[in-house]
Motif scaffolding. Sequence first.
Motif, PDB file in Angstrom:
ATOM      1  N   LYS A 341       0.851  -1.221   0.000  1.00 11.60           N
ATOM      2  CA  LYS A 341       0.000   0.000   0.000  1.00 11.60           C
ATOM      3  C   LYS A 341       0.871   1.250   0.000  1.00 11.60           C
ATOM      4  CE  LYS A 341      -3.999  -2.066   2.314  1.00 11.60           C
ATOM      5  NZ  LYS A 341      -4.854  -2.022   3.516  1.00 11.60           N
ATOM      6  N   GLU A 342       1.960   1.254   0.781  1.00 10.31           N
ATOM      7  CA  GLU A 342       2.863   2.404   0.796  1.00 10.31           C
ATOM      8  C   GLU A 342       3.529   2.572  -0.556  1.00 10.31           C
ATOM      9  OE1 GLU A 342       5.589   1.928   3.972  1.00 10.31           O
ATOM     10  OE2 GLU A 342       4.055   1.991   5.546  1.00 10.31           O
ATOM     11  N   ILE A 343       3.906   1.469  -1.202  1.00  6.07           N
ATOM     12  CA  ILE A 343       4.522   1.559  -2.529  1.00  6.07           C
ATOM     13  C   ILE A 343       3.531   2.139  -3.527  1.00  6.07           C
ATOM     14  CG2 ILE A 343       5.433   0.158  -4.436  1.00  6.07           C
ATOM     15  CD1 ILE A 343       6.643  -1.690  -2.351  1.00  6.07           C
ATOM     16  N   ALA A 344       2.273   1.761  -3.451  1.00  5.81           N
ATOM     17  CA  ALA A 344       1.253   2.271  -4.374  1.00  5.81           C
ATOM     18  C   ALA A 344       1.042   3.768  -4.175  1.00  5.81           C
ATOM     19  CB  ALA A 344      -0.047   1.500  -4.171  1.00  5.81           C
ATOM     20  N   ARG A 345       1.036   4.267  -2.926  1.00 10.74           N
ATOM     21  CA  ARG A 345       0.853   5.705  -2.669  1.00 10.74           C
ATOM     22  C   ARG A 345       2.056   6.487  -3.164  1.00 10.74           C
ATOM     23  NH1 ARG A 345      -1.371   3.860   2.295  1.00 10.74           N
ATOM     24  NH2 ARG A 345       0.626   4.248   3.335  1.00 10.74           N
ATOM     25  N   ALA A 346       3.301   5.898  -2.989  1.00  8.94           N
ATOM     26  CA  ALA A 346       4.495   6.595  -3.445  1.00  8.94           C
ATOM     27  C   ALA A 346       4.502   6.703  -4.960  1.00  8.94           C
ATOM     28  CB  ALA A 346       5.731   5.862  -2.948  1.00  8.94           C
ATOM     29  N   GLU A 347       4.093   5.656  -5.658  1.00  5.41           N
ATOM     30  CA  GLU A 347       4.041   5.706  -7.120  1.00  5.41           C
ATOM     31  C   GLU A 347       3.006   6.715  -7.596  1.00  5.41           C
ATOM     32  OE1 GLU A 347       3.280   1.712  -8.233  1.00  5.41           O
ATOM     33  OE2 GLU A 347       5.382   1.044  -8.076  1.00  5.41           O
ATOM     34  N   GLU A 348       1.912   6.793  -6.886  1.00  3.88           N
ATOM     35  CA  GLU A 348       0.856   7.744  -7.279  1.00  3.88           C
ATOM     36  C   GLU A 348       1.337   9.173  -7.108  1.00  3.88           C
ATOM     37  OE1 GLU A 348      -3.833   8.701  -6.242  1.00  3.88           O
ATOM     38  OE2 GLU A 348      -2.758   7.120  -5.177  1.00  3.88           O
ATOM     39  N   LEU A 349       2.039   9.458  -6.014  1.00  2.00           N
ATOM     40  CA  LEU A 349       2.558  10.814  -5.776  1.00  2.00           C
ATOM     41  C   LEU A 349       3.634  11.147  -6.794  1.00  2.00           C
ATOM     42  CD1 LEU A 349       2.749  10.806  -1.874  1.00  2.00           C
ATOM     43  CD2 LEU A 349       1.111  11.998  -3.305  1.00  2.00           C
ATOM     44  N   LEU A 350       4.457  10.165  -7.158  1.00  2.00           N
ATOM     45  CA  LEU A 350       5.530  10.424  -8.099  1.00  2.00           C
ATOM     46  C   LEU A 350       4.986  10.744  -9.477  1.00  2.00           C
ATOM     47  CD1 LEU A 350       8.588  10.509  -8.398  1.00  2.00           C
ATOM     48  CD2 LEU A 350       8.529   8.077  -8.970  1.00  2.00           C
ATOM     49  N   LYS A 351       3.858  10.114  -9.869  1.00  2.00           N
ATOM     50  CA  LYS A 351       3.247  10.400 -11.170  1.00  2.00           C
ATOM     51  C   LYS A 351       2.651  11.802 -11.240  1.00  2.00           C
ATOM     52  CE  LYS A 351       2.131   5.652 -12.367  1.00  2.00           C
ATOM     53  NZ  LYS A 351       1.039   4.696 -12.643  1.00  2.00           N
ATOM     54  N   GLN A 352       2.344  12.325 -10.092  1.00  2.80           N
ATOM     55  CA  GLN A 352       1.718  13.651 -10.093  1.00  2.80           C
ATOM     56  C   GLN A 352       2.719  14.760 -10.389  1.00  2.80           C
ATOM     57  OE1 GLN A 352      -0.302  14.065  -6.326  1.00  2.80           O
ATOM     58  NE2 GLN A 352      -1.834  12.432  -6.835  1.00  2.80           N
ATOM     59  N   GLU A 353       4.001  14.446 -10.319  1.00  5.29           N
ATOM     60  CA  GLU A 353       5.013  15.448 -10.630  1.00  5.29           C
ATOM     61  C   GLU A 353       5.007  15.720 -12.131  1.00  5.29           C
ATOM     62  OE1 GLU A 353       7.051  17.161  -8.652  1.00  5.29           O
ATOM     63  OE2 GLU A 353       6.123  16.282  -6.873  1.00  5.29           O
ATOM     64  N   GLN A 354       5.049  16.922 -12.637  1.00  6.95           N
ATOM     65  CA  GLN A 354       5.039  17.286 -14.050  1.00  6.95           C
ATOM     66  C   GLN A 354       6.444  17.195 -14.625  1.00  6.95           C
ATOM     67  OE1 GLN A 354       3.300  21.199 -14.397  1.00  6.95           O
ATOM     68  NE2 GLN A 354       1.246  20.491 -13.745  1.00  6.95           N
ATOM     69  N   ASP A 355       6.532  16.581 -15.921  1.00  6.61           N
ATOM     70  CA  ASP A 355       7.815  16.459 -16.597  1.00  6.61           C
ATOM     71  C   ASP A 355       8.161  17.746 -17.328  1.00  6.61           C
ATOM     72  OD1 ASP A 355       7.910  13.871 -15.725  1.00  6.61           O
ATOM     73  OD2 ASP A 355       7.007  13.020 -17.560  1.00  6.61           O
ATOM     74  N   ARG A 356       9.505  18.098 -17.387  1.00  9.52           N
ATOM     75  CA  ARG A 356      10.003  19.285 -18.083  1.00  9.52           C
ATOM     76  C   ARG A 356      11.129  18.829 -19.024  1.00  9.52           C
ATOM     77  NH1 ARG A 356      10.453  23.593 -12.981  1.00  9.52           N
ATOM     78  NH2 ARG A 356       8.241  23.433 -12.356  1.00  9.52           N
ATOM     79  N   THR A 357      11.066  19.114 -20.384  1.00 14.36           N
ATOM     80  CA  THR A 357      11.983  18.608 -21.396  1.00 14.36           C
ATOM     81  C   THR A 357      12.750  19.747 -22.036  1.00 14.36           C
ATOM     82  OG1 THR A 357      10.457  16.817 -21.839  1.00 14.36           O
ATOM     83  CG2 THR A 357      12.174  17.227 -23.478  1.00 14.36           C
TER      84      THR A 357
END
Length: 760
Positions: A341-357
């Motif tokens: 469950k902690e791994i799933a929440r961490a992955e969800e928070l990490l996806k919310q970060e916006q990419d910059r190229t």
Amino acid sequence: MAEQPMDMRDERSTRSLTIRDFVHVLFRHKWKMLFFFTSVVCLVAAVTILSPKIYRSDAKLLLKIGRESVSLDPTASTGPVMHVTQSRLSEINSEIEILRGRDLIEQVVDSIGCDQLMMQSEAAGGNSSLKQQIKSFLRGPKNILKKLLVVEPLSEREQVLLKVYGNLYVGSDKDSNVIKISYTAKNPEMAQRVVSELIDLSLEKHIAAHRTPGSYAFFVEQTEHLKKKLKTSEEQLKALKNKVGITSVEQQQKNLLDRISLLEEEKDATESALASSTAKVKSLEEAIAQIPQTTVLEETTGYPSSGADAMREELFRLQIQEQKLLKSFSEDSRSIESIRKEIARAEELLKQEQDRTQVTKGLSRSHEELSLALMTEKANRLALQEKLNSLDQQLQAAQQRLAPMNEAAMEMAALMRDIRMQEANLLKYSENLEQARIDNAMENQRISNISVVQEATLPIKSIRPRKLLNLGLGLFLGAFGALLLAVVSELMDHTVKTPQDIEEKLHLPTLGYIPRFHSFHLNGKTNGTAKADSSRGLSARKRNKGLSLAGRSIHSPNNYMEIKERLFQSLNGSAANGYVIGVTSYNRREGVSTVTANLAKAIGNRYPGKVLVIDANTLNPSLHRILGVGLTPGLDDVVKTCSAKDALRQAHNLRLIPAGDEPHCLVDDLIWERFKKLLTESKKRYDFTIIDIPALKQEALASQITTACDGVIMVIEAERLRWEAAQDWCKQLANRNVKTIGAVLNKRRFYIPKWIYNSL
């Protein structure tokens, strides 16, 4: 011979041959065996005594196989110098054939003379008049056959040749080089002379047979011719080598072929490399066309973020912790579920970060590298093409050099082949020349590889006839032939001899058998040598004595008591109200009347006054003589008057109606009906009516009388009637619905003495 016990059970149950059966055959045919044995022994003895003495002269020849026994240098110790071309057995057989040749036998006969051979043979035969008579007797049929051209006539010379050839033996033992020669003759000197002449002539024949006239000159000529031909071929080979300039054509040809092979291999490799380079150039050109000259050098997605980095580190840490927990806990444990469950929440928070190229462009390095490789490969392809052209030129030059070399090689090979063949022929002819030289020298000196190791002997003792051996063979042949004669005679004898033959061949029950006895008193003891019918010639006065004399012609009562008991067993109570029994046979004089009288007497002892005997054998009546009563009045008077009171005769405990004087009293149909009526009345007054019926073969009326009987007893004389004939009349009686009660074997002979019979 003494009578054996009347044991019917043994004869019925025993089917396998026993020693007693074999001894029976021997005693039954003892006179034949004795005559045959005596004849054979006497014949052998006579032939042995009358046969002339035969003498044999022997000689031995040693055959030294091949020419290896003769060497060029007698002092040499290097072994044989000549080669054996045939085996030992074939050479020995060849010499034997030479010794047995017709031309050599003719030379022996001509050397000695036909007259000498014939005269010596006749002189050795002796002057016995008996022998001369026997010879002249034997020549008679032979001369007749010659005149009839059945036997081809031969001249005196041909007869002598055949005689010498038949008396001569030439042979050898196995694995031996010695040839044995023997000749048999009635004169010892003549036997020795024939063998001596044969040896002398055979030595000359042997040398002549192995001699080849003109062979030495022929081989000398051929050897010189081959030497000249070989020298010419060698000169031609030398000139060819000088012309080509090559010492060894084969080696040069081999080197050139190896070079051509290497060039061809290198050419194949170059062609393969060229094809590969061409394909590589084409591939590089296609790859360069697809790659642009510029490309993105650097691309940065998003700005640096410490939170995102920390979140990634935390996610990695949680994943590592999950793997550690999986090693200690199961999938459905709470610890595993909590960490996931902690791994799933961490992955969800990490996806919310916006990419910059951030993108940076420049020249494509791949395009530059492919262009450089294409230039290099084009240069390599050009070099391979030049190398291939050079290899083609070198290969053509080598092949052009090979053609003249092949021609020279073929010429040299042909010359070498001719030289080898000529050398082989020269060697062969040289060996044959040496052999011819040796043969010529041996012929001149009369040297042969056959030596006489034993001269022809002068026989002292005759070899035939062998008296003891002939006598032993005569005794053996006589004994063996006598045994064989007895066995063959027994097998060829189809007469009925034993009760067992009656049961097996005729399928009739055997009531008993009557031995071939001398006559008996009433008490059963023998009385002289008179036969059963010896009372026929007695006077009327003696016949009228009745029972006191009749007893002499009645056989031992024990046999008929046994027959009576078996008869009652066969009837099985069917004779309670009177029974008519007919007694007959197939041939005359088989003892029907005697059996009838004795059987009636045995039955009369049990049923006194209740047995009537009728003599229906009107052609040859004999019951009245056996029982001692008158012949008339008889049956002919009874069938005419229909009254039996006057014809009845009292004979001890029997009632008898004789045959009467008229032989054919039963031929008329009316009289036959009266006879049947007589039988009907006798069945009412008597328990048994026994009829003496004529033989079935001699009188047709006998078969008709059997139909009027309730049962018929067949009397068969042993060793007289063939069982095939007995089978026929048994079938005829069966076709007439005549009941056959059984058979009595009369006059059975017992050949084995009682003391021998009891010991078997």
